[in-house]
Design a protein around this motif. Structure first.
Motif, PDB file in Angstrom:
ATOM      1  N   ILE A 268      -1.385   0.865   0.642  1.00 38.02           N
ATOM      2  CA  ILE A 268      -1.590   1.333   1.520  1.00 38.02           C
ATOM      3  C   ILE A 268      -0.823   1.626   2.848  1.00 38.02           C
ATOM      4  CG2 ILE A 268      -2.604  -0.265   3.392  1.00 38.02           C
ATOM      5  CD1 ILE A 268      -5.383   1.059   3.215  1.00 38.02           C
ATOM      6  N   SER A 269      -1.614   2.870   3.443  1.00 39.85           N
ATOM      7  CA  SER A 269      -0.301   3.222   5.310  1.00 39.85           C
ATOM      8  C   SER A 269      -0.998   3.035   5.997  1.00 39.85           C
ATOM      9  CB  SER A 269      -0.185   4.725   5.084  1.00 39.85           C
ATOM     10  OG  SER A 269      -0.960   5.428   5.681  1.00 39.85           O
ATOM     11  N   PRO A 270      -0.298   1.877   6.893  1.00 41.39           N
ATOM     12  CA  PRO A 270      -0.904   2.532   8.065  1.00 41.39           C
ATOM     13  C   PRO A 270      -1.572   3.689   8.962  1.00 41.39           C
ATOM     14  CG  PRO A 270       1.635   1.570   8.344  1.00 41.39           C
ATOM     15  CD  PRO A 270       1.308   2.129   6.717  1.00 41.39           C
ATOM     16  N   ARG A 271      -0.873   4.553   8.755  1.00 41.48           N
ATOM     17  CA  ARG A 271      -1.634   5.802   8.879  1.00 41.48           C
ATOM     18  C   ARG A 271      -2.579   5.903   8.920  1.00 41.48           C
ATOM     19  NH1 ARG A 271       3.176   8.416   8.396  1.00 41.48           N
ATOM     20  NH2 ARG A 271       3.264   8.923   5.796  1.00 41.48           N
ATOM     21  N   GLN A 272      -3.179   5.653   6.952  1.00 39.94           N
ATOM     22  CA  GLN A 272      -4.354   5.115   6.363  1.00 39.94           C
ATOM     23  C   GLN A 272      -5.327   4.408   6.718  1.00 39.94           C
ATOM     24  OE1 GLN A 272      -2.044   5.039   2.513  1.00 39.94           O
ATOM     25  NE2 GLN A 272      -4.420   6.815   1.590  1.00 39.94           N
TER      26      GLN A 272
END
Ligand SMILES: Cc1cc2nc3c(=O)[nH]c(=O)nc-3n(C[C@H](O)[C@H](O)[C@H](O)COP(=O)(O)OP(=O)(O)OC[C@H]3O[C@@H](n4cnc5c(N)ncnc54)[C@H](O)[C@@H]3O)c2cc1C
Length: 494
Positions: A268-272
């Motif tokens: 998972i990305s911090p943007r998500q």
């Protein structure tokens, strides 16, 4: 008639084991007729070789999950072993690749390796992207152009541009190479142009899983992979986040998100995370207290990456140079082992260390307490603790781990002052009032009354013998005084 050259792009997966919000994968899909997805087990670089045992287990499952995701979209994930540069060279020759894409890593070894590859494989026009962080560490500078060393102003600056760029959706389909991997590991690809000798391997041949089966119990605490990460996030944001501000300090309850291994491996990305949290808003002003505190924690991770990028020597050396001369204890083997095994005789410490060993994770509050105990009460260098965490945490992450340990040692950026020595008894009494956490992980203390659960050595002598639990390794008061005296020897600023 002029023939148009078909573009074949390699997507080199590293710490970005997902297909949504994966800019390297997206760029390859946009530009290329064929996309070849590759993971390299490279003994030379941080990405795999220095992974500890628990992280290797996670990586195995995460790769398995990614491979299945890619297959559903039409692509194979190829596995290879060897030095990244050699493997990429061989793969590109074998398939006649024209382009190379990856998402950036920020540890010093990966940076060095990637710079070299950008030059040596320049004919593949390598393109790199940010997928691991909300913003690049080189963009996070103070007004005077120097890196931040204190978190609060870092957060103030970063929070202005949150939630940041919108995450990319997963490609609808990926025009993958139909690699036909035979049992012997030879790759016969439909698009193979040359006879070069690249051999892929099966995931199992990477030997990420240990021979002994301890990992089965450990992984029973986790769901791995991109879909599991997003579901866990959504579950957390639906309920627990609202109490997060206080609940995040209570180790007996599931008050935190457990996003850390998913973030580390890029499932998972911090943007998500930021966009799911802000639910469509273009800023964070609508967040509840719990949500804002959670956003701040996610940005602590970015702070750690900023420190790693700007002060790469801190992976092994203290940021505060005075600590180069700290008079650490030298004969530490027995104490270190007792700490690692959760047999120090201090309940909250032993509970944390056993939780770590059993689940590959430890609650943040307890991480701080066990770190302080190792460094200050036992006077063991923080690097020994960092190494043990690196081997046993499923979320072991060079940036966050080093920052956490240097913070506890008082030698890092925005660190706890050295003289602030956590008292593990008071910490236990404050954050594990009824001893639920201790009883869960140190079952031999199950019957100890609450009054003594964090200090069983104060039980009346007759009752003490009823519990098969070690006496404390060191006296907490004396060892604290010894730590402060040691600090006195180095405390004059340079
Ligand atoms: C000695 C020590 C070592 C640590 N080693 C690691 C490590 O190897 N890997 C790691 O991911 N974290 C490390 N941490 C930070 C923190 O303990 C974990 O990120 C957190 O416990 C993970 O649980 P969570 O995902 O439920 O966190 P939550 O409380 O839900 O926080 C959300 C996310 O914010 C980030 N975060 C939260 N606290 C911190 C922090 N103090 N520093 C950096 N990022 C943070 C993590 O990515 C985390 O997943 C360490 C802390 C200490 C004191």
């Amino acid at each position: 008639m002029k023939t148009v050259e078909k573009k074949i792009g390699i997507v080199w997966f590293r710490q970005d084991l997902r297909i949504a919000d994966n800019p390297a994968l997206r760029a390859a899909c946009n530009l290329c007729d064929t996309v070849l997805c590759l993971f390299i087990d490279d003994p030379e670089t941080q990405t795999v070789s220095q992974l500890g045992s628990a992280s290797r287990v996670w990586l195995h499952h995460s790769l398995q999950s990614l491979s299945e995701q890619l297959q559903r979209k039409g692509a194979e994930l190829l596995f290879a072993q060897g030095e990244s540069e050699d493997v990429l060279q061989a793969v590109s020759q074998h398939y006649g690749a024209t382009n190379l894409f990856w998402n950036r890593c920020y540890d010093p070894k990966s940076i060095k390796r990637d710079k070299k590859i950008k030059q040596s494989l320049s004919h593949l026009q390598p393109e790199s992207f940010n997928a691991l962080l909300n913003a690049e560490p080189w963009d996070a500078l103070k007004g005077d152009g120097t890196p931040y060393r204190v978190y609060t102003p870092f957060w103030r600056m970063r929070s202005q541009s949150l939630p940041g760029d919108k995450p990319l959706s997963a490609p609808r389909n990926i025009p993958g190479i139909q690699a036909n991997v035979s049992r012997s590991g030879n790759v016969k690809a439909a698009t193979s142009k040359t006879n070069s000798s690249f051999k892929s391997v099966e995931l199992d041949e990477l030997n990420l899983l240990p021979e002994k089966d301890w990992h089965i119990d450990m992984m029973s605490h986790w769901q791995v992979g991109e879909a599991a990460a997003m579901s866990a996030l959504k579950r957390f944001l639906k309920s627990a986040v609202h109490d997060y501000k206080d609940a995040r300090d209570i180790p007996s309850i599931a008050g935190t998100s457990r996003m850390s291994p998913h973030l580390h491996f890029g499932e998972i990305s911090p943007r998500q995370i930021m966009h799911t949290l802000s639910a469509g808003s273009d800023n964070l002003t609508q967040l509840t207290n719990g949500e804002e505190t959670f956003a701040k924690e996610v940005i602590w991770r970015e702070f750690a990456y900023s420190l790693l990028y700007h002060f790469p020597h801190t992976v092994s050396k203290p940021l505060d140079k005075r600590f180069d001369h700290f008079p650490w204890e030298t004969r530490t083997a027995k104490h270190l082992k007792a700490w690692q095994r959760g047999m120090t005789g201090v309940p909250i410490i032993d509970a944390g260390m056993r939780e770590l060993y059993a689940t590959g994770w430890m609650h943040n509050r307890v991480r701080m307490v066990v770190a302080s105990y190792l460094i200050k009460n036992l006077l063991i260098p923080w690097q020994k603790g960092e190494q043990w965490f690196r081997d046993t945490l499923v979320d072991a992450d060079l940036a966050s781990n080093v920052m956490g340990w240097q913070w506890a040692a008082g030698s890092g950026a925005d660190a706890a002052p050295y003289f602030r020595v956590f008292n593990p008894v008071l910490q236990g009494e404050k954050f594990d009032k009824s001893g639920e956490y201790v009883r869960r992980w140190v079952p031999e203390l199950e019957q100890v009354p609450n009054k003594y659960i964090h200090k069983p050595w104060e039980l009346p002598p007759m009752e003490r013998g009823l519990f098969d639990y070690p006496e404390p390794l060191v006296d907490l008061k004396e060892s604290r005084a010894r730590a402060l005296a040691a600090f006195d020897q180095i405390k004059t600023p340079d």
